[in-house]
Design a protein around this motif. Structure first.
Motif, mmCIF file in Angstrom:
data_model
loop_
_atom_site.group_PDB
_atom_site.id
_atom_site.type_symbol
_atom_site.label_atom_id
_atom_site.label_comp_id
_atom_site.label_asym_id
_atom_site.label_seq_id
_atom_site.Cartn_x
_atom_site.Cartn_y
_atom_site.Cartn_z
ATOM 1 N N LEU A 81 0.869 -1.178 0.000
ATOM 2 C CA LEU A 81 0.000 0.000 0.000
ATOM 3 C C LEU A 81 0.905 1.227 0.000
ATOM 4 O O LEU A 81 1.620 1.470 0.970
ATOM 5 C CB LEU A 81 -0.912 0.015 1.234
ATOM 6 N N HIS A 82 0.887 1.971 -1.097
ATOM 7 C CA HIS A 82 1.729 3.161 -1.180
ATOM 8 C C HIS A 82 1.010 4.392 -0.630
ATOM 9 O O HIS A 82 1.635 5.247 -0.032
ATOM 10 C CB HIS A 82 2.186 3.407 -2.608
ATOM 11 N N TYR A 83 -0.273 4.469 -0.844
ATOM 12 C CA TYR A 83 -1.008 5.612 -0.306
ATOM 13 C C TYR A 83 -2.500 5.334 -0.345
ATOM 14 O O TYR A 83 -2.995 4.695 -1.266
ATOM 15 C CB TYR A 83 -0.707 6.893 -1.106
ATOM 16 N N VAL A 84 -3.181 5.822 0.642
ATOM 17 C CA VAL A 84 -4.645 5.797 0.645
ATOM 18 C C VAL A 84 -5.104 7.186 1.049
ATOM 19 O O VAL A 84 -4.537 7.804 1.949
ATOM 20 C CB VAL A 84 -5.211 4.680 1.568
ATOM 21 N N PHE A 85 -6.090 7.688 0.332
ATOM 22 C CA PHE A 85 -6.559 9.061 0.533
ATOM 23 C C PHE A 85 -8.079 9.083 0.492
ATOM 24 O O PHE A 85 -8.691 8.461 -0.371
ATOM 25 C CB PHE A 85 -6.008 9.968 -0.579
ATOM 26 N N THR A 86 -8.666 9.813 1.421
ATOM 27 C CA THR A 86 -10.110 10.038 1.432
ATOM 28 C C THR A 86 -10.350 11.534 1.543
ATOM 29 O O THR A 86 -9.714 12.207 2.365
ATOM 30 C CB THR A 86 -10.778 9.331 2.632
ATOM 31 N N LYS A 87 -11.256 12.051 0.714
ATOM 32 C CA LYS A 87 -11.611 13.466 0.832
ATOM 33 C C LYS A 87 -12.121 13.736 2.243
ATOM 34 O O LYS A 87 -12.812 12.899 2.833
ATOM 35 C CB LYS A 87 -12.695 13.835 -0.183
ATOM 36 N N GLU A 88 -11.784 14.891 2.753
ATOM 37 C CA GLU A 88 -12.113 15.253 4.137
ATOM 38 C C GLU A 88 -13.590 15.038 4.469
ATOM 39 O O GLU A 88 -13.923 14.504 5.521
ATOM 40 C CB GLU A 88 -11.726 16.719 4.385
ATOM 41 N N ALA A 89 -14.481 15.422 3.601
ATOM 42 C CA ALA A 89 -15.926 15.315 3.860
ATOM 43 C C ALA A 89 -16.408 13.871 3.987
ATOM 44 O O ALA A 89 -17.503 13.631 4.512
ATOM 45 C CB ALA A 89 -16.711 16.020 2.757
#
Length: 137
Positions: A81-89
């Motif tokens: 897993l290099h990166y996981v991102f979730t929009k703040e909302a």
């Protein structure tokens, strides 16, 4: 809210690059290089690794609107897993969990190449090993 995990499309590139670079830079603690140096370096690595097929992005979006991105995860061919991102909302609504479940299914031991404060949530469900050099291999 029903989450759909879909494959990456070329039109997702700018959102992923901008979000990953900005988010990764803001998560660095201690000494860090200038933003322009970090941006150029990480973007170069990401574009090269995507072009040679060693990075696989998955997109979390609304089931009713596959173009509305909630978050994304970037995996290596070796399941790193290099990166996981979730929009703040949309944080704490299961977006990252859906992305990880999609990739790892019954796997419990994972390697991450980027450490941030949100790893604590991932560690609730997975045995996490940190190896920053996996992104550069």
């Amino acid at each position: 809210m029903k989450i759909l995990i879909r494959e990456f499309k070329d039109e997702d590139t700018n959102f992923i690059l901008a979000s990953w670079i900005k988010s990764a830079y803001s998560n660095i603690t201690g000494y860090r290089e200038r933003y322009s140096v970090f941006h150029k370096g990480l973007e170069t690595i990401m574009r090269k690794k995507y072009a040679d097929g060693t990075l696989t992005p998955y997109i979390a979006c609304l089931d009713s609107d596959p173009d509305f991105i909630l978050g994304f995860a970037i995996f290596g061919n070796d399941y790193t897993l290099h990166y996981v991102f979730t929009k703040e909302a949309f944080k704490r609504l299961g977006v990252s969990k859906a992305l990880l479940n999609h990739m790892y299914k019954n796997k419990k031991d994972i390697v991450v190449s980027h450490w941030c404060k949100d790893i604590a949530y991932i560690k609730k469900n997975y045995n996490v090993e940190y190896n920053r050099f996996k992104l550069y291999n």
